[in-house]
Design a protein around this motif. Structure first.
Motif, PDB file in Angstrom:
ATOM      1  N   ALA A   5      11.098   0.940  -0.988  1.00  0.00           N
ATOM      2  CA  ALA A   5      10.247   0.356   0.049  1.00  0.00           C
ATOM      3  C   ALA A   5      10.111  -1.143  -0.140  1.00  0.00           C
ATOM      4  CB  ALA A   5       8.872   1.009   0.031  1.00  0.00           C
ATOM      5  N   SER A   6       9.978  -1.849   0.972  1.00  0.00           N
ATOM      6  CA  SER A   6       9.800  -3.302   0.922  1.00  0.00           C
ATOM      7  C   SER A   6       9.063  -3.767   2.163  1.00  0.00           C
ATOM      8  CB  SER A   6      11.159  -3.997   0.822  1.00  0.00           C
ATOM      9  OG  SER A   6      11.947  -3.720   1.965  1.00  0.00           O
ATOM     10  N   GLY A   7       8.656  -5.028   2.153  1.00  0.00           N
ATOM     11  CA  GLY A   7       8.048  -5.612   3.336  1.00  0.00           C
ATOM     12  C   GLY A   7       6.547  -5.801   3.275  1.00  0.00           C
ATOM     13  N   LEU A  17       3.148  -6.825  10.176  1.00  0.00           N
ATOM     14  CA  LEU A  17       4.108  -6.681   9.096  1.00  0.00           C
ATOM     15  C   LEU A  17       5.099  -5.592   9.472  1.00  0.00           C
ATOM     16  CD1 LEU A  17       1.948  -6.728   5.818  1.00  0.00           C
ATOM     17  CD2 LEU A  17       3.622  -8.441   6.512  1.00  0.00           C
ATOM     18  N   ARG A  18       6.274  -5.685   8.913  1.00  0.00           N
ATOM     19  CA  ARG A  18       7.274  -4.635   9.114  1.00  0.00           C
ATOM     20  C   ARG A  18       7.726  -4.135   7.756  1.00  0.00           C
ATOM     21  NH1 ARG A  18      13.492  -4.785  11.144  1.00  0.00           N
ATOM     22  NH2 ARG A  18      13.505  -2.879  12.423  1.00  0.00           N
ATOM     23  N   LEU A  19       7.426  -2.883   7.491  1.00  0.00           N
ATOM     24  CA  LEU A  19       7.849  -2.263   6.250  1.00  0.00           C
ATOM     25  C   LEU A  19       9.209  -1.607   6.449  1.00  0.00           C
ATOM     26  CD1 LEU A  19       4.553  -0.518   5.064  1.00  0.00           C
ATOM     27  CD2 LEU A  19       5.293  -2.893   4.742  1.00  0.00           C
ATOM     28  N   SER A  20      10.004  -1.628   5.411  1.00  0.00           N
ATOM     29  CA  SER A  20      11.313  -0.986   5.446  1.00  0.00           C
ATOM     30  C   SER A  20      11.458  -0.082   4.236  1.00  0.00           C
ATOM     31  CB  SER A  20      12.435  -2.018   5.458  1.00  0.00           C
ATOM     32  OG  SER A  20      12.383  -2.808   6.629  1.00  0.00           O
ATOM     33  N   CYS A  21      12.235   0.969   4.409  1.00  0.00           N
ATOM     34  CA  CYS A  21      12.510   1.894   3.319  1.00  0.00           C
ATOM     35  C   CYS A  21      13.997   2.212   3.358  1.00  0.00           C
ATOM     36  CB  CYS A  21      11.679   3.155   3.466  1.00  0.00           C
ATOM     37  SG  CYS A  21      11.991   4.384   2.189  1.00  0.00           S
ATOM     38  N   ALA A  22      14.690   1.764   2.341  1.00  0.00           N
ATOM     39  CA  ALA A  22      16.115   2.037   2.233  1.00  0.00           C
ATOM     40  C   ALA A  22      16.321   3.310   1.437  1.00  0.00           C
ATOM     41  CB  ALA A  22      16.816   0.866   1.563  1.00  0.00           C
ATOM     42  N   VAL A  92      -1.653   0.636  -0.579  1.00  0.00           N
ATOM     43  CA  VAL A  92      -0.263   0.725  -1.028  1.00  0.00           C
ATOM     44  C   VAL A  92       0.428   1.715  -0.100  1.00  0.00           C
ATOM     45  CG1 VAL A  92       1.309   1.354  -2.889  1.00  0.00           C
ATOM     46  CG2 VAL A  92      -0.868   0.208  -3.413  1.00  0.00           C
ATOM     47  N   TYR A  93       1.514   1.293   0.488  1.00  0.00           N
ATOM     48  CA  TYR A  93       2.251   2.121   1.437  1.00  0.00           C
ATOM     49  C   TYR A  93       3.484   2.696   0.744  1.00  0.00           C
ATOM     50  CZ  TYR A  93      -0.571   0.646   5.374  1.00  0.00           C
ATOM     51  OH  TYR A  93      -1.619   0.445   6.249  1.00  0.00           O
ATOM     52  N   TYR A  94       3.652   4.005   0.934  1.00  0.00           N
ATOM     53  CA  TYR A  94       4.758   4.721   0.329  1.00  0.00           C
ATOM     54  C   TYR A  94       5.645   5.332   1.407  1.00  0.00           C
ATOM     55  CZ  TYR A  94       1.855   4.640  -3.904  1.00  0.00           C
ATOM     56  OH  TYR A  94       1.094   4.261  -4.988  1.00  0.00           O
ATOM     57  N   ALA A 108       9.247  15.784  -0.795  1.00  0.00           N
ATOM     58  CA  ALA A 108      10.000  15.984  -2.038  1.00  0.00           C
ATOM     59  C   ALA A 108      10.333  14.679  -2.749  1.00  0.00           C
ATOM     60  CB  ALA A 108      11.282  16.751  -1.740  1.00  0.00           C
ATOM     61  N   TYR A 109      10.571  13.631  -1.991  1.00  0.00           N
ATOM     62  CA  TYR A 109      11.023  12.366  -2.580  1.00  0.00           C
ATOM     63  C   TYR A 109      10.115  11.226  -2.136  1.00  0.00           C
ATOM     64  CZ  TYR A 109      15.172  15.232  -3.209  1.00  0.00           C
ATOM     65  OH  TYR A 109      16.025  16.241  -3.555  1.00  0.00           O
ATOM     66  N   TRP A 110       9.850  10.304  -3.072  1.00  0.00           N
ATOM     67  CA  TRP A 110       8.932   9.200  -2.818  1.00  0.00           C
ATOM     68  C   TRP A 110       9.514   7.886  -3.318  1.00  0.00           C
ATOM     69  CZ3 TRP A 110       4.266   9.699  -0.280  1.00  0.00           C
ATOM     70  CH2 TRP A 110       3.853  11.005  -0.020  1.00  0.00           C
ATOM     71  N   GLY A 111       9.210   6.828  -2.564  1.00  0.00           N
ATOM     72  CA  GLY A 111       9.534   5.490  -3.022  1.00  0.00           C
ATOM     73  C   GLY A 111       8.433   4.959  -3.918  1.00  0.00           C
ATOM     74  N   GLN A 112       8.589   3.725  -4.356  1.00  0.00           N
ATOM     75  CA  GLN A 112       7.682   3.166  -5.361  1.00  0.00           C
ATOM     76  C   GLN A 112       6.420   2.569  -4.770  1.00  0.00           C
ATOM     77  OE1 GLN A 112       9.946   1.499  -3.905  1.00  0.00           O
ATOM     78  NE2 GLN A 112       9.453  -0.679  -3.902  1.00  0.00           N
ATOM     79  N   GLY A 113       6.346   2.370  -3.478  1.00  0.00           N
ATOM     80  CA  GLY A 113       5.149   1.803  -2.868  1.00  0.00           C
ATOM     81  C   GLY A 113       5.251   0.305  -2.684  1.00  0.00           C
ATOM     82  N   THR A 114       4.645  -0.175  -1.611  1.00  0.00           N
ATOM     83  CA  THR A 114       4.592  -1.611  -1.340  1.00  0.00           C
ATOM     84  C   THR A 114       3.175  -1.938  -0.877  1.00  0.00           C
ATOM     85  OG1 THR A 114       5.645  -3.451  -0.158  1.00  0.00           O
ATOM     86  CG2 THR A 114       5.442  -1.366   1.043  1.00  0.00           C
ATOM     87  N   LEU A 115       2.608  -3.013  -1.388  1.00  0.00           N
ATOM     88  CA  LEU A 115       1.212  -3.339  -1.176  1.00  0.00           C
ATOM     89  C   LEU A 115       1.011  -4.154   0.099  1.00  0.00           C
ATOM     90  CD1 LEU A 115      -1.725  -3.367  -2.279  1.00  0.00           C
ATOM     91  CD2 LEU A 115      -1.114  -5.480  -3.491  1.00  0.00           C
ATOM     92  N   VAL A 116       0.042  -3.723   0.889  1.00  0.00           N
ATOM     93  CA  VAL A 116      -0.364  -4.443   2.095  1.00  0.00           C
ATOM     94  C   VAL A 116      -1.830  -4.828   1.944  1.00  0.00           C
ATOM     95  CG1 VAL A 116      -0.777  -4.270   4.580  1.00  0.00           C
ATOM     96  CG2 VAL A 116       1.298  -3.280   3.578  1.00  0.00           C
ATOM     97  N   THR A 117      -2.114  -6.100   2.065  1.00  0.00           N
ATOM     98  CA  THR A 117      -3.500  -6.574   2.041  1.00  0.00           C
ATOM     99  C   THR A 117      -3.789  -7.260   3.363  1.00  0.00           C
ATOM    100  OG1 THR A 117      -2.868  -8.639   0.951  1.00  0.00           O
ATOM    101  CG2 THR A 117      -3.531  -6.816  -0.455  1.00  0.00           C
ATOM    102  N   VAL A 118      -4.988  -7.036   3.884  1.00  0.00           N
ATOM    103  CA  VAL A 118      -5.385  -7.591   5.167  1.00  0.00           C
ATOM    104  C   VAL A 118      -6.732  -8.267   4.992  1.00  0.00           C
ATOM    105  CG1 VAL A 118      -5.808  -7.127   7.609  1.00  0.00           C
ATOM    106  CG2 VAL A 118      -4.182  -5.706   6.328  1.00  0.00           C
ATOM    107  N   SER A 119      -6.781  -9.544   5.275  1.00  0.00           N
ATOM    108  CA  SER A 119      -8.034 -10.288   5.136  1.00  0.00           C
ATOM    109  C   SER A 119      -8.697 -10.426   6.501  1.00  0.00           C
ATOM    110  CB  SER A 119      -7.767 -11.663   4.526  1.00  0.00           C
ATOM    111  OG  SER A 119      -6.849 -12.384   5.322  1.00  0.00           O
ATOM    112  N   SER A 120     -10.021 -10.391   6.465  1.00  0.00           N
ATOM    113  CA  SER A 120     -10.765 -10.482   7.733  1.00  0.00           C
ATOM    114  C   SER A 120     -11.078 -11.920   8.073  1.00  0.00           C
ATOM    115  CB  SER A 120     -12.048  -9.667   7.615  1.00  0.00           C
ATOM    116  OG  SER A 120     -12.821 -10.124   6.525  1.00  0.00           O
TER     117      SER A 120
END
Length: 120
Positions: A5-7, A17-22, A92-94, A108-120
């Protein structure tokens, strides 16, 4: 099957934001692909999922109209376009893959996660 995962990143509320998972693996094209997220101190929750064909997709009520899942099988990649982000979307998005399309976090299968933070 391996997932990368990335993005993730930091954005202000209302941003995108656009997250991608290869994905890699000979059978991944036949798998449903999903996104889940885990906010700080909370359990992992369903965000969106898409069938192996791309014809069926489900989104959690909390993200409907703002997030869109899609897949590009030519690149074995699934994307999550996130618009109008809110502070509650911070997590954290997986990405995940499974032969069966579903909304429960028992893929069955999981990626490592990518962190998304949103400030107000």
């Amino acid at each position: 099957v391996q997932l990368q995962a990335s993005g993730g990143g930091s954005v202000q509320a209302g941003g995108s934001l656009r997250l991608s998972c290869a994905a890699s693996g000979s059978t991944v094209k036949t798998y449903a692909m999903g996104w889940f997220r885990q906010p700080p101190g909370k359990e992992r929750e369903f965000v969106a999922t898409i069938s192996w064909s791309g014809r069926i997709a489900y989104h959690a009520d909390s993200v409907k109209g703002r997030f869109t899942i899609s897949r590009d099988d030519t690149k074995d990649t699934v994307h999550l376009q996130m618009n109008n982000l809110k502070p509650d979307d911070a997590a954290v998005y997986y990405c995940a893959a499974d032969p069966i399309l579903g909304t429960s976090p028992n893929y069955a299968y999981w990626g490592q996660g990518t962190l998304v933070t949103v400030s107000s």
